[in-house]
Scaffold this motif. Structure first.
Motif, PDB file in Angstrom:
ATOM      1  N   PRO A   1       5.546   2.846  -2.830  1.00 23.19           N
ATOM      2  CA  PRO A   1       4.859   3.678  -1.836  1.00 23.19           C
ATOM      3  C   PRO A   1       3.383   3.872  -2.151  1.00 23.19           C
ATOM      4  O   PRO A   1       2.550   3.890  -1.245  1.00 23.19           O
ATOM      5  CB  PRO A   1       5.602   5.021  -1.901  1.00 23.19           C
ATOM      6  CG  PRO A   1       6.918   4.706  -2.478  1.00 23.19           C
ATOM      7  CD  PRO A   1       6.692   3.562  -3.412  1.00 23.19           C
ATOM      8  N   ILE A   2       3.043   3.980  -3.418  1.00 25.69           N
ATOM      9  CA  ILE A   2       1.637   4.151  -3.802  1.00 25.69           C
ATOM     10  C   ILE A   2       0.865   2.868  -3.513  1.00 25.69           C
ATOM     11  O   ILE A   2      -0.266   2.905  -3.025  1.00 25.69           O
ATOM     12  CB  ILE A   2       1.532   4.560  -5.281  1.00 25.69           C
ATOM     13  CG1 ILE A   2       2.177   5.929  -5.476  1.00 25.69           C
ATOM     14  CG2 ILE A   2       0.091   4.563  -5.753  1.00 25.69           C
ATOM     15  CD1 ILE A   2       2.371   6.328  -6.907  1.00 25.69           C
ATOM     16  N   LEU A   3       1.465   1.726  -3.810  1.00 26.51           N
ATOM     17  CA  LEU A   3       0.815   0.451  -3.509  1.00 26.51           C
ATOM     18  C   LEU A   3       0.638   0.275  -2.002  1.00 26.51           C
ATOM     19  O   LEU A   3      -0.376  -0.244  -1.544  1.00 26.51           O
ATOM     20  CB  LEU A   3       1.638  -0.702  -4.084  1.00 26.51           C
ATOM     21  CG  LEU A   3       1.664  -0.794  -5.610  1.00 26.51           C
ATOM     22  CD1 LEU A   3       2.764  -1.732  -6.065  1.00 26.51           C
ATOM     23  CD2 LEU A   3       0.320  -1.247  -6.131  1.00 26.51           C
ATOM     24  N   PHE A   4       1.612   0.721  -1.220  1.00 19.62           N
ATOM     25  CA  PHE A   4       1.518   0.645   0.234  1.00 19.62           C
ATOM     26  C   PHE A   4       0.346   1.476   0.740  1.00 19.62           C
ATOM     27  O   PHE A   4      -0.375   1.070   1.649  1.00 19.62           O
ATOM     28  CB  PHE A   4       2.830   1.103   0.869  1.00 19.62           C
ATOM     29  CG  PHE A   4       2.752   1.317   2.347  1.00 19.62           C
ATOM     30  CD1 PHE A   4       2.411   0.283   3.184  1.00 19.62           C
ATOM     31  CD2 PHE A   4       3.033   2.548   2.890  1.00 19.62           C
ATOM     32  CE1 PHE A   4       2.350   0.465   4.559  1.00 19.62           C
ATOM     33  CE2 PHE A   4       2.978   2.743   4.249  1.00 19.62           C
ATOM     34  CZ  PHE A   4       2.626   1.699   5.086  1.00 19.62           C
ATOM     35  N   LEU A   5       0.124   2.629   0.143  1.00 17.39           N
ATOM     36  CA  LEU A   5      -1.002   3.467   0.555  1.00 17.39           C
ATOM     37  C   LEU A   5      -2.334   2.765   0.308  1.00 17.39           C
ATOM     38  O   LEU A   5      -3.312   3.014   1.008  1.00 17.39           O
ATOM     39  CB  LEU A   5      -0.963   4.807  -0.182  1.00 17.39           C
ATOM     40  CG  LEU A   5       0.166   5.745   0.225  1.00 17.39           C
ATOM     41  CD1 LEU A   5       0.153   7.003  -0.636  1.00 17.39           C
ATOM     42  CD2 LEU A   5       0.065   6.108   1.691  1.00 17.39           C
ATOM     43  N   GLY A   6      -2.374   1.879  -0.683  1.00 14.38           N
ATOM     44  CA  GLY A   6      -3.594   1.134  -0.945  1.00 14.38           C
ATOM     45  C   GLY A   6      -3.973   0.185   0.174  1.00 14.38           C
ATOM     46  O   GLY A   6      -5.134  -0.208   0.310  1.00 14.38           O
ATOM     47  N   LEU A   7      -3.011  -0.206   1.014  1.00 10.80           N
ATOM     48  CA  LEU A   7      -3.310  -1.085   2.139  1.00 10.80           C
ATOM     49  C   LEU A   7      -4.071  -0.361   3.249  1.00 10.80           C
ATOM     50  O   LEU A   7      -4.687  -0.996   4.099  1.00 10.80           O
ATOM     51  CB  LEU A   7      -2.019  -1.684   2.706  1.00 10.80           C
ATOM     52  CG  LEU A   7      -1.328  -2.718   1.835  1.00 10.80           C
ATOM     53  CD1 LEU A   7       0.036  -3.066   2.414  1.00 10.80           C
ATOM     54  CD2 LEU A   7      -2.174  -3.964   1.713  1.00 10.80           C
ATOM     55  N   TRP A   8      -4.030   0.963   3.250  1.00 11.47           N
ATOM     56  CA  TRP A   8      -4.672   1.710   4.324  1.00 11.47           C
ATOM     57  C   TRP A   8      -6.185   1.719   4.222  1.00 11.47           C
ATOM     58  O   TRP A   8      -6.865   2.212   5.111  1.00 11.47           O
ATOM     59  CB  TRP A   8      -4.107   3.126   4.392  1.00 11.47           C
ATOM     60  CG  TRP A   8      -2.756   3.086   5.013  1.00 11.47           C
ATOM     61  CD1 TRP A   8      -1.557   3.041   4.366  1.00 11.47           C
ATOM     62  CD2 TRP A   8      -2.456   2.995   6.399  1.00 11.47           C
ATOM     63  NE1 TRP A   8      -0.521   2.943   5.271  1.00 11.47           N
ATOM     64  CE2 TRP A   8      -1.054   2.916   6.525  1.00 11.47           C
ATOM     65  CE3 TRP A   8      -3.229   2.972   7.550  1.00 11.47           C
ATOM     66  CZ2 TRP A   8      -0.428   2.818   7.757  1.00 11.47           C
ATOM     67  CZ3 TRP A   8      -2.590   2.877   8.765  1.00 11.47           C
ATOM     68  CH2 TRP A   8      -1.205   2.814   8.856  1.00 11.47           C
ATOM     69  N   VAL A   9      -6.747   1.158   3.145  1.00 10.18           N
ATOM     70  CA  VAL A   9      -8.197   1.050   3.043  1.00 10.18           C
ATOM     71  C   VAL A   9      -8.740   0.164   4.171  1.00 10.18           C
ATOM     72  O   VAL A   9      -9.882   0.296   4.582  1.00 10.18           O
ATOM     73  CB  VAL A   9      -8.619   0.526   1.650  1.00 10.18           C
ATOM     74  CG1 VAL A   9      -8.280  -0.931   1.490  1.00 10.18           C
ATOM     75  CG2 VAL A   9     -10.086   0.768   1.403  1.00 10.18           C
ATOM     76  N   TRP A  10      -7.904  -0.707   4.699  1.00 13.09           N
ATOM     77  CA  TRP A  10      -8.314  -1.580   5.794  1.00 13.09           C
ATOM     78  C   TRP A  10      -8.430  -0.820   7.117  1.00 13.09           C
ATOM     79  O   TRP A  10      -8.976  -1.346   8.086  1.00 13.09           O
ATOM     80  CB  TRP A  10      -7.318  -2.730   5.937  1.00 13.09           C
ATOM     81  CG  TRP A  10      -7.330  -3.607   4.739  1.00 13.09           C
ATOM     82  CD1 TRP A  10      -6.530  -3.489   3.638  1.00 13.09           C
ATOM     83  CD2 TRP A  10      -8.195  -4.703   4.475  1.00 13.09           C
ATOM     84  NE1 TRP A  10      -6.843  -4.449   2.726  1.00 13.09           N
ATOM     85  CE2 TRP A  10      -7.863  -5.216   3.213  1.00 13.09           C
ATOM     86  CE3 TRP A  10      -9.224  -5.310   5.198  1.00 13.09           C
ATOM     87  CZ2 TRP A  10      -8.516  -6.301   2.656  1.00 13.09           C
ATOM     88  CZ3 TRP A  10      -9.863  -6.392   4.636  1.00 13.09           C
ATOM     89  CH2 TRP A  10      -9.517  -6.874   3.389  1.00 13.09           C
ATOM     90  N   ALA A  11      -7.943   0.404   7.177  1.00 16.07           N
ATOM     91  CA  ALA A  11      -8.024   1.197   8.406  1.00 16.07           C
ATOM     92  C   ALA A  11      -9.302   2.023   8.475  1.00 16.07           C
ATOM     93  O   ALA A  11      -9.554   2.667   9.492  1.00 16.07           O
ATOM     94  CB  ALA A  11      -6.810   2.121   8.516  1.00 16.07           C
TER      95      ALA A  11
ATOM     96  N   LEU B   1       2.793  -6.792  -2.358  1.00 15.83           N
ATOM     97  CA  LEU B   1       4.221  -7.109  -2.392  1.00 15.83           C
ATOM     98  C   LEU B   1       4.657  -7.591  -3.777  1.00 15.83           C
ATOM     99  O   LEU B   1       5.706  -7.190  -4.278  1.00 15.83           O
ATOM    100  CB  LEU B   1       4.563  -8.164  -1.353  1.00 15.83           C
ATOM    101  CG  LEU B   1       4.975  -7.641   0.007  1.00 15.83           C
ATOM    102  CD1 LEU B   1       5.055  -8.766   1.001  1.00 15.83           C
ATOM    103  CD2 LEU B   1       6.273  -6.895  -0.072  1.00 15.83           C
ATOM    104  N   LYS B   2       3.854  -8.451  -4.389  1.00 18.31           N
ATOM    105  CA  LYS B   2       4.204  -8.938  -5.727  1.00 18.31           C
ATOM    106  C   LYS B   2       4.283  -7.795  -6.730  1.00 18.31           C
ATOM    107  O   LYS B   2       5.197  -7.724  -7.556  1.00 18.31           O
ATOM    108  CB  LYS B   2       3.187  -9.982  -6.195  1.00 18.31           C
ATOM    109  CG  LYS B   2       3.319 -11.310  -5.498  1.00 18.31           C
ATOM    110  CD  LYS B   2       2.275 -12.295  -5.994  1.00 18.31           C
ATOM    111  CE  LYS B   2       2.381 -13.622  -5.288  1.00 18.31           C
ATOM    112  NZ  LYS B   2       1.340 -14.565  -5.742  1.00 18.31           N
ATOM    113  N   GLN B   3       3.308  -6.880  -6.659  1.00 19.07           N
ATOM    114  CA  GLN B   3       3.312  -5.743  -7.578  1.00 19.07           C
ATOM    115  C   GLN B   3       4.461  -4.781  -7.272  1.00 19.07           C
ATOM    116  O   GLN B   3       5.054  -4.202  -8.178  1.00 19.07           O
ATOM    117  CB  GLN B   3       1.968  -4.995  -7.518  1.00 19.07           C
ATOM    118  CG  GLN B   3       0.781  -5.834  -7.922  1.00 19.07           C
ATOM    119  CD  GLN B   3       0.945  -6.469  -9.284  1.00 19.07           C
ATOM    120  OE1 GLN B   3       1.379  -5.829 -10.227  1.00 19.07           O
ATOM    121  NE2 GLN B   3       0.626  -7.746  -9.365  1.00 19.07           N
ATOM    122  N   ALA B   4       4.772  -4.601  -5.988  1.00 20.98           N
ATOM    123  CA  ALA B   4       5.868  -3.705  -5.609  1.00 20.98           C
ATOM    124  C   ALA B   4       7.211  -4.263  -6.058  1.00 20.98           C
ATOM    125  O   ALA B   4       8.104  -3.509  -6.449  1.00 20.98           O
ATOM    126  CB  ALA B   4       5.862  -3.481  -4.100  1.00 20.98           C
TER     127      ALA B   4
END
Length: 110
Positions: A23-33, A12-15
Protein backbone atom coordinates in the motif's frame (compact mmCIF):
# COMPACT_ATOMS: atom_id res chain seq x y z
CA UNK A 1 3.63 6.89 -20.55
CA UNK A 2 6.92 5.01 -20.67
CA UNK A 3 8.16 6.59 -17.46
CA UNK A 4 4.87 5.89 -15.70
CA UNK A 5 4.90 2.28 -16.88
CA UNK A 6 8.50 1.92 -15.69
CA UNK A 7 7.50 3.31 -12.30
CA UNK A 8 4.53 0.96 -12.10
CA UNK A 9 6.70 -2.04 -13.03
CA UNK A 10 9.25 -1.09 -10.39
CA UNK A 11 6.46 -0.68 -7.83
CA UNK A 12 5.01 -4.10 -8.67
CA UNK A 13 8.41 -5.80 -8.39
CA UNK A 14 9.02 -4.22 -4.99
CA UNK A 15 5.48 -5.02 -3.81
CA UNK A 16 5.92 -8.68 -4.77
CA UNK A 17 9.23 -8.72 -2.91
CA UNK A 18 7.82 -6.94 0.19
CA UNK A 19 4.02 -7.49 0.26
CA UNK A 20 3.55 -5.67 3.56
CA UNK A 21 4.73 -2.42 1.96
CA UNK A 22 2.50 -2.69 -1.12
CA UNK A 23 0.00 0.00 0.00
CA UNK A 24 2.84 2.42 0.72
CA UNK A 25 4.45 1.67 -2.64
CA UNK A 26 1.06 2.21 -4.32
CA UNK A 27 0.83 5.65 -2.74
CA UNK A 28 4.13 6.49 -4.42
CA UNK A 29 2.41 6.19 -7.81
CA UNK A 30 0.18 9.15 -6.99
CA UNK A 31 3.06 11.56 -7.63
CA UNK A 32 1.96 11.34 -11.26
CA UNK A 33 -1.36 12.99 -10.32
CA UNK A 34 0.29 16.24 -9.18
CA UNK A 35 -0.18 18.07 -12.53
CA UNK A 36 -3.86 17.13 -12.60
CA UNK A 37 -4.35 18.34 -9.03
CA UNK A 38 -2.65 21.64 -9.87
CA UNK A 39 -4.86 22.18 -12.93
CA UNK A 40 -8.07 21.32 -11.07
CA UNK A 41 -6.99 23.42 -8.09
CA UNK A 42 -6.30 26.49 -10.20
CA UNK A 43 -9.62 26.15 -12.03
CA UNK A 44 -11.40 25.73 -8.69
CA UNK A 45 -9.76 28.89 -7.36
CA UNK A 46 -11.10 30.73 -10.40
CA UNK A 47 -14.59 29.56 -9.48
CA UNK A 48 -14.25 30.68 -5.87
CA UNK A 49 -12.72 34.12 -6.27
CA UNK A 50 -14.44 35.47 -9.36
CA UNK A 51 -17.71 36.71 -10.69
CA UNK A 52 -20.46 34.41 -11.91
CA UNK A 53 -19.52 34.46 -15.60
CA UNK A 54 -15.90 33.48 -15.01
CA UNK A 55 -17.02 30.85 -12.51
CA UNK A 56 -19.31 29.25 -15.10
CA UNK A 57 -16.57 29.37 -17.75
CA UNK A 58 -14.12 27.59 -15.44
CA UNK A 59 -16.74 25.12 -14.18
CA UNK A 60 -17.12 23.29 -17.51
CA UNK A 61 -13.42 22.35 -17.96
CA UNK A 62 -13.16 21.43 -14.29
CA UNK A 63 -16.12 19.09 -14.55
CA UNK A 64 -14.89 17.52 -17.80
CA UNK A 65 -11.37 16.94 -16.44
CA UNK A 66 -12.70 15.51 -13.18
CA UNK A 67 -15.11 13.10 -14.89
CA UNK A 68 -12.46 11.99 -17.41
CA UNK A 69 -9.95 11.43 -14.60
CA UNK A 70 -12.50 9.41 -12.63
CA UNK A 71 -13.35 7.21 -15.62
CA UNK A 72 -9.69 6.61 -16.51
CA UNK A 73 -8.21 6.35 -13.00
CA UNK A 74 -11.10 4.51 -11.33
CA UNK A 75 -10.52 1.02 -12.79
CA UNK A 76 -6.74 1.40 -12.44
CA UNK A 77 -7.15 2.40 -8.78
CA UNK A 78 -9.49 -0.49 -7.96
CA UNK A 79 -7.13 -2.92 -9.71
CA UNK A 80 -4.25 -1.72 -7.55
CA UNK A 81 -6.32 -1.91 -4.36
CA UNK A 82 -7.27 -5.54 -5.06
CA UNK A 83 -3.66 -6.34 -6.03
CA UNK A 84 -2.36 -4.88 -2.76
CA UNK A 85 -5.01 -6.78 -0.80
CA UNK A 86 -4.11 -10.04 -2.55
CA UNK A 87 -0.40 -9.49 -1.89
CA UNK A 88 -0.96 -8.74 1.77
CA UNK A 89 -3.08 -11.87 2.17
CA UNK A 90 -0.35 -14.02 0.61
CA UNK A 91 -1.63 -14.43 -2.95
CA UNK A 92 0.91 -12.97 -5.42
CA UNK A 93 -0.72 -14.44 -8.56
CA UNK A 94 -2.67 -11.26 -9.39
CA UNK A 95 0.44 -9.11 -9.03
CA UNK A 96 2.53 -11.37 -11.23
CA UNK A 97 -0.20 -11.39 -13.90
CA UNK A 98 -0.33 -7.61 -13.77
CA UNK A 99 3.46 -7.42 -14.04
CA UNK A 100 3.47 -9.76 -17.06
CA UNK A 101 0.77 -7.66 -18.72
CA UNK A 102 2.77 -4.49 -18.22
CA UNK A 103 5.93 -6.12 -19.56
CA UNK A 104 4.06 -7.35 -22.68
CA UNK A 105 2.94 -3.82 -23.57
CA UNK A 106 6.43 -2.96 -24.70
CA UNK A 107 9.76 -1.80 -23.41
CA UNK A 108 9.72 0.57 -20.49
CA UNK A 109 12.55 2.83 -19.45
CA UNK A 110 13.42 0.79 -16.36
Amino acid sequence: MGCFRAHEIWTLKQAIRLPVLSPILFLGLWVWAVPLVLILGSLSLLMIGSNAKLAMISFAPTLLIAVAAFVIVGPWFLGWVTTCGALMSGHPRRATQRLETLMERGPANV
